[in-house]
Design an enzyme around this catalytic site. Structure first.
Site, PDB file in Angstrom:
ATOM      1  N   ASP B  12      25.631   6.774 -24.681  1.00 32.40           N
ATOM      2  CA  ASP B  12      25.498   6.935 -23.241  1.00 32.40           C
ATOM      3  C   ASP B  12      24.180   7.655 -22.968  1.00 32.40           C
ATOM      4  O   ASP B  12      23.966   8.769 -23.448  1.00 32.40           O
ATOM      5  CB  ASP B  12      26.697   7.776 -22.740  1.00 32.40           C
ATOM      6  CG  ASP B  12      26.797   7.770 -21.228  1.00 32.40           C
ATOM      7  OD1 ASP B  12      26.064   6.997 -20.578  1.00 32.40           O
ATOM      8  OD2 ASP B  12      27.613   8.552 -20.702  1.00 32.40           O
ATOM      9  N   ASP B 106      23.134   1.560 -19.179  1.00 26.65           N
ATOM     10  CA  ASP B 106      22.792   2.694 -20.038  1.00 26.65           C
ATOM     11  C   ASP B 106      23.947   3.154 -20.913  1.00 26.65           C
ATOM     12  O   ASP B 106      23.972   4.274 -21.369  1.00 26.65           O
ATOM     13  CB  ASP B 106      22.326   3.857 -19.164  1.00 26.65           C
ATOM     14  CG  ASP B 106      23.432   4.394 -18.275  1.00 26.65           C
ATOM     15  OD1 ASP B 106      24.306   3.598 -17.885  1.00 26.65           O
ATOM     16  OD2 ASP B 106      23.436   5.595 -17.985  1.00 26.65           O
ATOM     17  N   GLU B 107      24.905   2.285 -21.137  1.00 22.18           N
ATOM     18  CA  GLU B 107      26.099   2.732 -21.837  1.00 22.18           C
ATOM     19  C   GLU B 107      26.688   1.563 -22.627  1.00 22.18           C
ATOM     20  O   GLU B 107      26.780   0.457 -22.096  1.00 22.18           O
ATOM     21  CB  GLU B 107      27.102   3.203 -20.781  1.00 22.18           C
ATOM     22  CG  GLU B 107      28.274   3.960 -21.292  1.00 22.18           C
ATOM     23  CD  GLU B 107      29.260   4.264 -20.153  1.00 22.18           C
ATOM     24  OE1 GLU B 107      30.381   4.647 -20.479  1.00 22.18           O
ATOM     25  OE2 GLU B 107      28.918   4.086 -18.962  1.00 22.18           O
TER      26      GLU B 107
END
Lengths: 366, 391
Positions: B12, B106-107
């Site tokens: 993350d 983003d994860e």
């Protein structure tokens, strides 16, 4: 044009033809039905340029004539009138007036001359056939027709005549259904092959009720059938149907015999947990039994087992279960044979005692 | 379901959008930065760690954020830029495993079970990923490593930013038990209120709660919730990455108007597209045609294919129909670029009845084999040949 009739004499023919009137048309006149009043008859025609239906009812014609009016509106009006109400229809300038008791309606019209109806289809001869024969041909095959396939010649049903035989074939490229009927009387049929578009087939199925006879005419570009006072005309699909005979397995030595209802039940149960989109199901065919397996993206699994007569090599094969179920539903017999050579070849399903109907299903890699 | 033990990472990025803005504008470093709509009606899309000190969180209305931190600096989001950075990060992930389940830009979850023999322990891989991400993007990521997705995701949040938390199977309980229940995904405000009423505040409370209490709150999900509280989670990492579309396009040396030549080019492009579909055992449910005119006006037309197909003839037929319609609507226009693409891709599992008919899949298969061996120019449909190739 001026006529009077009981509500039912108008309603019945309207209900028969209305299915052809598309809700969205390319030409305004296709929303209309053609009314032709003459000789104590009112005939009503609807068309979508592909399929045309003409039905008629007995009326009292005061002044003969023809005109077109919005089909669905006329149907809705007749339907909404009280049962057995007397109705009068008369043309007045550019309008058609409909009166019944104290109800009055005035509908717009378009000239009858602009209505695209098909008269002569230049057929060589008319064949008289039992209705239930034609009905059987359609019922046993129609579900395998393609739908909006780019191979446009698959979006319909092949009707083939020759000798004493009448044959229907439908395929969507993944499975194929064939049904043939041998006529016991009459002279030999002409050698012909036509493709009836999907919509025509479905409309025709609505008309057939299994009793009496019908006449069938095959023209260069049209097929026409007359039955129970209704005239059905459909354009033909101009294309070459695939050589279906080549894909029907000839080597049927490796056979499995199963109880049709039990096999259907097991397939239905197992299919609950198959992938909803691809409907894949795995069959493990071995000595005296078939093992059925399915799983879905949620990793849920179903398994079933069925005793069958089989003594060949062990075969593992996958199918779209819908194709198998539809074929099994179309077969009449108590028992069914599945002929399959190996896990990559097509499977032939049929009644063990009768070769009139054949169903071919291609496997699916699972 | 007995499965061999797995090694799952949850990666993350830390305050992703805000960190990118701070990286690109040094004036913002150390400042309370939020990314989001400028006016007071917008919401916070991302908050830097500095502004989080004031209690500003993402998804908070901008008005509320300004109230909590009057000095905050609001930066307009530049999604294009974030997407580019995201693509770089996912490329790094793919260096370590193909089993990647992206949750957002983003994860992502990474199943690295099969990568251990190549790259060392899960902790080694996590460290390597963090370093690569920092080297390439200048940004920091927090990573959680555990036996399943649930615990990995909870772990990645424990030491943010720039954290790396490993929770081996024998330490799952002692790690989870003291955490607040709402850490478990799926426990929202309403459920939380009812849990508090039942005096269930930590994951440990939840794990030990009597069945009756859980049944009342979670209904048929009671057992699953207790499993989650015990750190049990069998969900696989589902890599949904795959081609969204496959296409081929060509800009012509001179703009084209002649129908015959356009058809020829269209067939060449179709052969390339359909060959690539077949090479990947995919079928296209939709065919796209891209047309760019001399004045650079570009349009795409599409139609669906039923059934989905990878056959050259089928796709060509559909693409040509689209081209014909366009030509009818744009008479006398010259074309600078043509493209043929397939989308709505699916694995082609269903075998074809007429696969071996002349002009059908049989030819396609043969063409593919010859091209694989002798190159793409070795064989093609006669119609697709340029005149200067003949003779």
């Amino acid at each position: 044009m001026k006529l009077s009739a009981g509500r039912e004499a108008l309603l019945k023919p309207l209900q028969i033809v209305i299915g052809v009137v598309e809700r969205r048309q390319t030409m305004p006149i296709l929303a209309n039905v053609l009314l032709v009043a003459q000789d104590g008859q009112l005939s009503i025609t609807a068309t979508d340029l592909e399929v045309e239906l003409v039905a008629s009812g007995e009326v009292e014609v005061e002044t003969a004539g023809e005109v077109t009016v919005p089909g669905r509106k006329l149907l809705d009006i007749c339907r909404a009138l009280p049962e057995n109400a007397p109705v009068s229809i008369s043309q007045s300038g550019e309008k058609v007036l409909i009166r019944s008791g104290r109800s009055k309606f005035s509908l717009t019209t378009l000239p009858a001359a602009e209505f695209p109806s098909v008269e002569d289809i230049s057929a060589d001869e008319a064949l008289e056939l039992p209705q239930n024969t034609v009905q059987r041909l359609l019922d046993k095959t129609h579900f395998s027709m393609a739908q909006q396939d780019v191979r446009y010649y698959l979006n319909g049903l092949l009707i083939e005549t020759g000798g004493k035989q009448l044959r229907a074939v439908a395929t969507d490229g993944h499975r194929l259904a064939l049904c043939q009927v041998t006529l016991d009387e009459g002279s030999a049929l002409p050698e012909k092959q036509v493709i009836v578009p999907r919509k025509g087939v479905l409309e025709l199925q609505r008309l057939l009720n299994g009793e009496g006879t019908l006449t069938m005419e095959l023209g260069t570009n049209h097929i026409r059938m007359q039955l129970d006072g209704v005239r059905f005309t459909s354009k033909l699909i101009d294309g070459r149907f695939p050589e279906y005979d080549r894909v029907i397995p000839k080597d049927t030595s490796n056979e499995l015999l199963a109880d049709r209802a039990l096999l259907r039940g097991a397939l239905q149960r197992t299919s609950i947990l198959s992938n909803e989109k691809y409907r894949g199901i795995r069959l493990l065919i071995r000595d005296g039994a078939v093992l059925l397996q399915a799983h879905n993206p949620e990793q849920e699994e179903a398994e079933d087992e069925l005793e069958v007569e089989y003594s060949g090599e062990e075969i593992e094969i996958g199918f779209n279960v819908t194709y198998l179920l539809e074929a099994l539903s179309a077969i009449d017999s108590e028992q069914v044979t599945l002929s399959v050579l190996d896990g990559n070849s097509s499977c032939l399903l049929r009644d063990p005692g009768n070769d009139d109907c054949k169903y071919v299903v291609m496997p699916m890699r699972l | 379901m007995p499965t061999a033990s797995r090694h799952i990472l949850h990666v993350d990025m830390d305050a992703f959008f805000a960190s990118i803005e701070q990286r690109d504008n040094p004036d913002l470093i150390g400042k309370p930065v939020v990314v989001g709509g400028g006016d007071n009606r917008g919401v916070v899309a991302a908050a830097s760690y500095e502004v989080r000190e004031f209690g500003v969180r993402s998804a908070m209305p901008m008005r509320e954020a300004r109230r909590r931190c009057p000095d905050l600096i609001c930066v307009r989001p530049q999604m294009g830029k974030y997407r580019t950075v995201s693509a770089d990060i996912f490329t790094i992930f793919r260096e370590f495993t193909p089993l990647i389940e992206g949750l957002s830009l983003d994860e992502a979850f990474l199943d690295v079970t099969a990568s251990l023999s190549l790259f060392g322990s899960a902790a080694d891989i996590a460290r390597a990923i963090k370093k690569r991400v920092h080297d390439v993007t200048g940004l920091t990521a927090s990573v959680g490593a555990a036996e399943n997705k649930l615990v990995a995701k909870i772990a990645s949040d424990l030491e943010k930013p720039d954290g790396l938390v490993l929770v081996p199977q024998d330490r799952v309980r002692q790690t989870l038990d003291p955490l607040a229940v709402q850490v478990i995904p799926g426990i929202g405000k309403q459920t939380l209120r009812r849990l508090h009423q039942a005096d269930i505040r930590t994951i440990g409370d939840l794990r030990r709660a009597p069945a009756a209490a859980l049944d009342a709150i979670f209904g048929r999900f009671a057992q699953r919730t207790r499993d989650r509280a015990s750190g049990i989670d069998d969900r696989p990492v589902v890599s949904e990455r795959g081609d969204k579309s496959i296409s081929a396009e060509e800009t012509f040396d001179t703009d084209l108007t002649a129908r015959k030549i356009l058809y020829k080019k269209l067939l060449q492009l179709t052969e390339r597209t359909s060959g690539r579909l077949r090479a990947k055992s995919l079928t296209a449910g939709t065919v796209q045609l891209k047309i760019r005119q001399s004045d650079f006006t570009t349009c795409t037309r599409q139609r669906s294919l039923r059934p989905p197909s990878s056959g050259t003839d089928t796709i060509y037929h559909a693409a040509r129909e689209l081209l014909d319609v366009w030509l009818r609507e744009h008479p006398d226009k010259s074309i600078r670029l043509l493209g043929v693409g397939g989308s709505n891709l699916a694995q082609s599992a269903q075998a074809d009845l007429f696969g071996a008919t002349p002009g059908g899949a049989g030819v396609d298969k043969l063409v593919d084999q010859i091209r694989n061996k002798f190159g793409s120019a070795s064989v093609g449909r006669a119609r697709s040949l340029d005149n200067d190739q003949i003779g």
